[in-house]
Design an enzyme around this catalytic site. Structure first.
Site, PDB file in Angstrom:
ATOM      1  N   SER A  75      -1.020   1.229   2.599  1.00  0.00           N
ATOM      2  CA  SER A  75       0.393   1.205   2.240  1.00  0.00           C
ATOM      3  C   SER A  75       0.605   0.657   0.832  1.00  0.00           C
ATOM      4  CB  SER A  75       1.175   0.403   3.285  1.00  0.00           C
ATOM      5  OG  SER A  75       2.557   0.466   3.034  1.00  0.00           O
TER       6      SER A  75
ATOM      7  N   ASP B  66       6.713   3.751  -1.496  1.00  0.00           N
ATOM      8  CA  ASP B  66       5.500   2.931  -1.440  1.00  0.00           C
ATOM      9  C   ASP B  66       4.273   3.839  -1.386  1.00  0.00           C
ATOM     10  OD1 ASP B  66       5.640   3.836   1.180  1.00  0.00           O
ATOM     11  OD2 ASP B  66       5.303   1.872   2.093  1.00  0.00           O
TER      12      ASP B  66
ATOM     13  N   ASP C 169       2.016   4.934   0.834  1.00  0.00           N
ATOM     14  CA  ASP C 169       1.843   5.999   1.815  1.00  0.00           C
ATOM     15  C   ASP C 169       3.143   6.758   2.061  1.00  0.00           C
ATOM     16  OD1 ASP C 169       2.864   3.708   3.075  1.00  0.00           O
ATOM     17  OD2 ASP C 169       1.980   4.198   5.012  1.00  0.00           O
TER      18      ASP C 169
ATOM     19  N   ASP D 209       6.021   6.201   3.341  1.00  0.00           N
ATOM     20  CA  ASP D 209       6.880   6.130   4.529  1.00  0.00           C
ATOM     21  C   ASP D 209       8.100   5.243   4.293  1.00  0.00           C
ATOM     22  OD1 ASP D 209       5.486   3.721   4.505  1.00  0.00           O
ATOM     23  OD2 ASP D 209       4.965   3.759   6.640  1.00  0.00           O
TER      24      ASP D 209
END
Length: 438
Positions: free
Chosen positions: A98, A243, A245, A247
């Site tokens: 992340s 961010d 990743d 999500d």
């Protein structure tokens, strides 16, 4: 021998590569996950970190060795992986750390239907099974070998995301997205190609897990500065900060000012209550008091939850909530298998801007009613003792222990809670005015 205690967190696996998380550990976790998922096919994807392919290969070999089939999705955002889990009805593992720095990697797990896995509903068992494999106390393979297939679901995922915006009343908007060299660089352009009425500019769109421009952590104000400056200089209607990743998303209005996760939660809640009056909306306990106020004023049912996606998804399933928001920038949607998606949040916000004809700076005004401290982190050796002392000091005020300690002092309130990953105590405080907050 790898130490799983160091990398198994409350909601996922997270550690530095290769000293904490290496191919041997990834393979053991693959074996463990295949056993835990009771033979469900496993979809696997990874973000742009350089360590991803080797870790995925090892994990994949572990899963296949248990006679379990694997669908390899290649490079993907976490919300694309969750979509795959729901659409294909398979268990899934996303290799990502992340917003963490480049030397980290990790794994987010879910069962079929994007059902979340955290420490209290599976991660502890996966850890124990993997430890047995690493200790040589469990058989490492079965006689049957699973089959490996490859799929690209980006086009289907794009269709799904775009379905969340009403295309009948769209108007031209100029949008700039800072994808921070993360997976947004793959998925964001694909989404906006389907919506040519919007003009999109992407900052730092190259997939580069060394993060050469700035960390992929938009929760930190410093990492939004480039985007805020570009919004103003380029005359954009909205800025989007994703961010690593992709999500999570944070919004910047046309005046270059960031919106908090609470303000965005209130905005999204109002959009869903307009479409589905009387619905249940979840918000996490460090959200602004404005969030439950807005939900109540619009006739919705607001439910306060503790932090973390596994709790959010579980309570959504129990209550039939249509939407859930966290102050940290995670937004969950019932029609997205109750999984979080920064892209679906983006579609909903853009839809509101088009429907109302109002700029984001105007939409936010009725949703921002209090002054907040932001999250203040302090290194604390004995967290339970410190929380106990704080509770005693404020014993005359209303308190609860839903997550850490929340104290309501009337015109101001605060929450202190331990970090799930570090020896930190996190303070969030909100008051009626800036002076009182300070």
């Amino acid at each position: 021998m790898p130490n799983l205690d160091a990398i198994v967190k409350a909601y996922d696996i997270r550690g530095t590569v290769p000293d904490q998380l290496d191919a041997q550990t990834a393979r053991a976790l693959g074996i463990a996950f295949a056993q835990f998922a009771h033979g469900q096919t496993v979809a696997i994807a990874h973000d742009m970190r350089p360590s991803g392919p080797e870790l995925v290969d090892a994990f994949q070999r572990g899963v296949l060795s248990q006679g379990v089939d694997v669908v390899n999705l290649g490079l993907a955002s976490s919300d694309l992986l969750y979509y795959a889990s729901g659409k294909l009805d398979v268990a899934a593992a996303m290799f990502t750390a992340s917003h963490n720095p480049a030397q980290y990697n990790g794994i987010k797990f879910c069962l079929s239907g994007a059902r979340s896995i955290g420490i209290d509903n599976g991660l502890r068992e996966i850890k124990a099974l993997a430890q047995d494999v690493l200790d040589g106390a469990a058989p490492a393979s079965t006689t049957a070998i699973g089959t490996l297939s490859h799929r690209n679901l980006l086009a289907e995922f794009t269709d799904h995301v775009v379905s969340f915006i009403d295309q009948t009343n769209l108007r031209p908007l100029r949008i700039v997205a800072d994808t921070a060299n993360g997976m947004g660089g793959l998925v964001v352009p694909a989404i906006f190609e389907r919506l040519p009425i919007f003009e999109l500019e992407v900052m730092y769109g190259e997939l580069d897990g060394t993060f050469p421009n700035h960390p992929a952590d938009p929760l930190q104000p410093a990492n939004q500065r480039d985007l805020q400056a570009r919004v103003i200089a380029g005359g954009f209607d909205v800025g989007l900060a994703f961010d690593g990743d992709a999500d999570r998303v944070f919004l910047v209005d046309e005046m270059g000012r960031g919106l908090s996760g609470s303000t965005t939660t209130a905005l999204l809640a109002s959009a869903f209550l307009l479409k589905k009056p009387g619905s249940t909306i979840l918000y996490n306990l460090i959200s602004s008091k404005a969030v439950p106020e807005v939900i109540a004023e619009l006739g919705g049912i607001g439910i306060r939850t503790q932090n973390g996606h596994s709790y959010m998804k579980q309570v959504m399933a129990e209550t039939g909530a249509v939407f859930a928001g966290e102050h940290s920038g995670h937004y969950y949607f019932a029609d997205n298998y109750r999984a979080d998606s920064g892209l679906i949040a983006t579609m909903t916000v853009l839809g509101e801007m088009c429907r109302t004809g109002k700029p984001l700076s105007e939409l936010r005004i009725p949703l921002e009613r209090y002054a907040s401290s932001g999250e203040i982190n302090t290194t604390v050796a004995d967290i339970p003792n410190v929380i106990g002392r704080i509770a005693n000091h404020f014993s005359q005020f209303s308190q609860d222990r839903l997550d850490g300690l929340t104290v309501d002092c009337g015109s101001w309130w605060f929450n202190v809670r331990p970090s799930n990953t570090e020896p930190l105590l996190r303070l969030n405080l909100e008051a009626a005015t800036r002076d009182e907050c300070d």
